[in-house]
Design a protein around this motif. Sequence first.
Motif, PDB file in Angstrom:
ATOM      1  N   LEU A   1       0.833  -1.207   0.000  1.00 33.82           N
ATOM      2  CA  LEU A   1       0.000   0.000   0.000  1.00 33.82           C
ATOM      3  C   LEU A   1       0.864   1.252   0.000  1.00 33.82           C
ATOM      4  CD1 LEU A   1      -2.832  -1.021   2.493  1.00 33.82           C
ATOM      5  CD2 LEU A   1      -3.094  -0.573   0.042  1.00 33.82           C
ATOM      6  N   SER A   2       1.910   1.240   0.807  1.00 36.08           N
ATOM      7  CA  SER A   2       2.807   2.387   0.878  1.00 36.08           C
ATOM      8  C   SER A   2       3.455   2.651  -0.483  1.00 36.08           C
ATOM      9  CB  SER A   2       3.877   2.123   1.937  1.00 36.08           C
ATOM     10  OG  SER A   2       4.809   3.171   1.949  1.00 36.08           O
ATOM     11  N   SER A   3       3.897   1.594  -1.130  1.00 38.82           N
ATOM     12  CA  SER A   3       4.508   1.724  -2.449  1.00 38.82           C
ATOM     13  C   SER A   3       3.505   2.261  -3.465  1.00 38.82           C
ATOM     14  CB  SER A   3       5.040   0.360  -2.889  1.00 38.82           C
ATOM     15  OG  SER A   3       5.522   0.424  -4.210  1.00 38.82           O
ATOM     16  N   ALA A   4       2.288   1.722  -3.430  1.00 38.42           N
ATOM     17  CA  ALA A   4       1.247   2.140  -4.380  1.00 38.42           C
ATOM     18  C   ALA A   4       0.837   3.590  -4.157  1.00 38.42           C
ATOM     19  CB  ALA A   4       0.029   1.223  -4.265  1.00 38.42           C
ATOM     20  N   ILE A   5       0.773   4.009  -2.894  1.00 38.04           N
ATOM     21  CA  ILE A   5       0.439   5.402  -2.579  1.00 38.04           C
ATOM     22  C   ILE A   5       1.498   6.330  -3.182  1.00 38.04           C
ATOM     23  CG2 ILE A   5       0.358   7.087  -0.676  1.00 38.04           C
ATOM     24  CD1 ILE A   5      -1.086   4.816   0.972  1.00 38.04           C
ATOM     25  N   GLY A   6       2.766   5.944  -3.042  1.00 36.97           N
ATOM     26  CA  GLY A   6       3.847   6.739  -3.618  1.00 36.97           C
ATOM     27  C   GLY A   6       3.752   6.817  -5.133  1.00 36.97           C
ATOM     28  N   LYS A   7       3.482   5.688  -5.773  1.00 39.28           N
ATOM     29  CA  LYS A   7       3.438   5.645  -7.236  1.00 39.28           C
ATOM     30  C   LYS A   7       2.243   6.405  -7.813  1.00 39.28           C
ATOM     31  CE  LYS A   7       5.848   1.232  -7.824  1.00 39.28           C
ATOM     32  NZ  LYS A   7       5.704  -0.178  -8.245  1.00 39.28           N
ATOM     33  N   THR A   8       1.152   6.479  -7.042  1.00 36.74           N
ATOM     34  CA  THR A   8      -0.046   7.167  -7.541  1.00 36.74           C
ATOM     35  C   THR A   8      -0.088   8.638  -7.123  1.00 36.74           C
ATOM     36  OG1 THR A   8      -1.299   6.375  -5.606  1.00 36.74           O
ATOM     37  CG2 THR A   8      -1.486   5.079  -7.648  1.00 36.74           C
ATOM     38  N   GLY A   9       0.884   9.054  -6.300  1.00 41.69           N
ATOM     39  CA  GLY A   9       0.937  10.448  -5.869  1.00 41.69           C
ATOM     40  C   GLY A   9      -0.227  10.838  -4.976  1.00 41.69           C
ATOM     41  N   THR A  10      -0.684   9.893  -4.146  1.00 48.52           N
ATOM     42  CA  THR A  10      -1.817  10.147  -3.255  1.00 48.52           C
ATOM     43  C   THR A  10      -1.344  10.061  -1.809  1.00 48.52           C
ATOM     44  OG1 THR A  10      -2.396   7.799  -3.422  1.00 48.52           O
ATOM     45  CG2 THR A  10      -3.539   9.310  -4.907  1.00 48.52           C
ATOM     46  N   THR A  11      -2.286  10.207  -0.855  1.00 50.61           N
ATOM     47  CA  THR A  11      -1.879  10.201   0.553  1.00 50.61           C
ATOM     48  C   THR A  11      -2.533   9.092   1.378  1.00 50.61           C
ATOM     49  OG1 THR A  11      -3.589  11.852   1.014  1.00 50.61           O
ATOM     50  CG2 THR A  11      -1.362  12.675   0.617  1.00 50.61           C
ATOM     51  N   THR A  12      -3.593   8.459   0.850  1.00 52.53           N
ATOM     52  CA  THR A  12      -4.234   7.369   1.588  1.00 52.53           C
ATOM     53  C   THR A  12      -4.439   6.176   0.658  1.00 52.53           C
ATOM     54  OG1 THR A  12      -6.534   7.929   1.049  1.00 52.53           O
ATOM     55  CG2 THR A  12      -5.547   9.066   2.946  1.00 52.53           C
ATOM     56  N   ARG A  13      -4.685   5.006   1.254  1.00 50.93           N
ATOM     57  CA  ARG A  13      -4.874   3.812   0.424  1.00 50.93           C
ATOM     58  C   ARG A  13      -6.142   3.892  -0.413  1.00 50.93           C
ATOM     59  NH1 ARG A  13      -5.488   1.667   5.817  1.00 50.93           N
ATOM     60  NH2 ARG A  13      -7.625   1.026   6.247  1.00 50.93           N
ATOM     61  N   VAL A  14      -7.194   4.518   0.125  1.00 55.14           N
ATOM     62  CA  VAL A  14      -8.442   4.643  -0.642  1.00 55.14           C
ATOM     63  C   VAL A  14      -8.242   5.591  -1.824  1.00 55.14           C
ATOM     64  CG1 VAL A  14     -10.855   5.390  -0.564  1.00 55.14           C
ATOM     65  CG2 VAL A  14      -9.910   4.063   1.331  1.00 55.14           C
ATOM     66  N   GLU A  15      -7.541   6.700  -1.589  1.00 55.16           N
ATOM     67  CA  GLU A  15      -7.227   7.626  -2.693  1.00 55.16           C
ATOM     68  C   GLU A  15      -6.391   6.924  -3.762  1.00 55.16           C
ATOM     69  OE1 GLU A  15      -5.206  11.207  -1.539  1.00 55.16           O
ATOM     70  OE2 GLU A  15      -6.749  11.748  -0.087  1.00 55.16           O
ATOM     71  N   ALA A  16      -5.412   6.134  -3.316  1.00 55.49           N
ATOM     72  CA  ALA A  16      -4.543   5.412  -4.256  1.00 55.49           C
ATOM     73  C   ALA A  16      -5.363   4.438  -5.091  1.00 55.49           C
ATOM     74  CB  ALA A  16      -3.447   4.672  -3.499  1.00 55.49           C
ATOM     75  N   ALA A  17      -6.276   3.726  -4.429  1.00 56.17           N
ATOM     76  CA  ALA A  17      -7.118   2.757  -5.135  1.00 56.17           C
ATOM     77  C   ALA A  17      -8.012   3.461  -6.146  1.00 56.17           C
ATOM     78  CB  ALA A  17      -7.960   1.967  -4.132  1.00 56.17           C
TER      79      ALA A  17
END
Length: 201
Positions: free
Chosen positions: A176-192
């Motif tokens: 989740l941390s990696s995906a948040i970084g790659k999507t430029g977001t701040t939470t897991r729901v935002e990243a998703a």
Amino acid sequence: MIRVLLADDQALVRGALAALLGLEGDLDVVAEVGRGDEVLDAARSSNAEVCLLDIEMPGLDGIEVAGKLARELPDVRSLIVTTFGRPGYLRSALEAGASGFVVKDTPATELAEAVRRVRRGERVVDPALAAESIAGGNNPLTDRERDVLRAALDGVPVAAIASAVHLSQGTVRNYLSSAIGKTGTTTRVEAARRAQQNGWI
């Protein structure tokens, strides 16, 4: 005559597409199905030449179906016709083996021409989506990050995500941390949600 199969889980959409394409003298709608896992059998039994596929269908989604058609019935062309004009979906569909990708608000005459071009072996892509796809670049997420983000879409706790994807909670947090970084977001729901908007999941 070009033999066309329509696959869309909304009967009203299927009926409208059939009616519009039926007005074309050289197109013949030979089969209609409402599930992705019905397409291959229907394509075989109807001798369809071009399959128009929605993306979100029960059974199998349109991208999975395009891949199966490319592998199992290579002479049958597939054209994605969807409401979900997301660059990531476009890239995934073409990589799977689809011959074209257009959105549902494409004018009927353009859709009919797309069917003809796909049948001739050409590739047909909505120009605005193509430009967006190039600008957006490749999907930066790994397979595991995509799995974790799909499970995170509803905002469930990390424990529930871990259970759904059969990983430890610590491993899920790392993905989740990696995906948040790659999507430029701040939470897991935002990243998703960002990943979903881009067609990456």
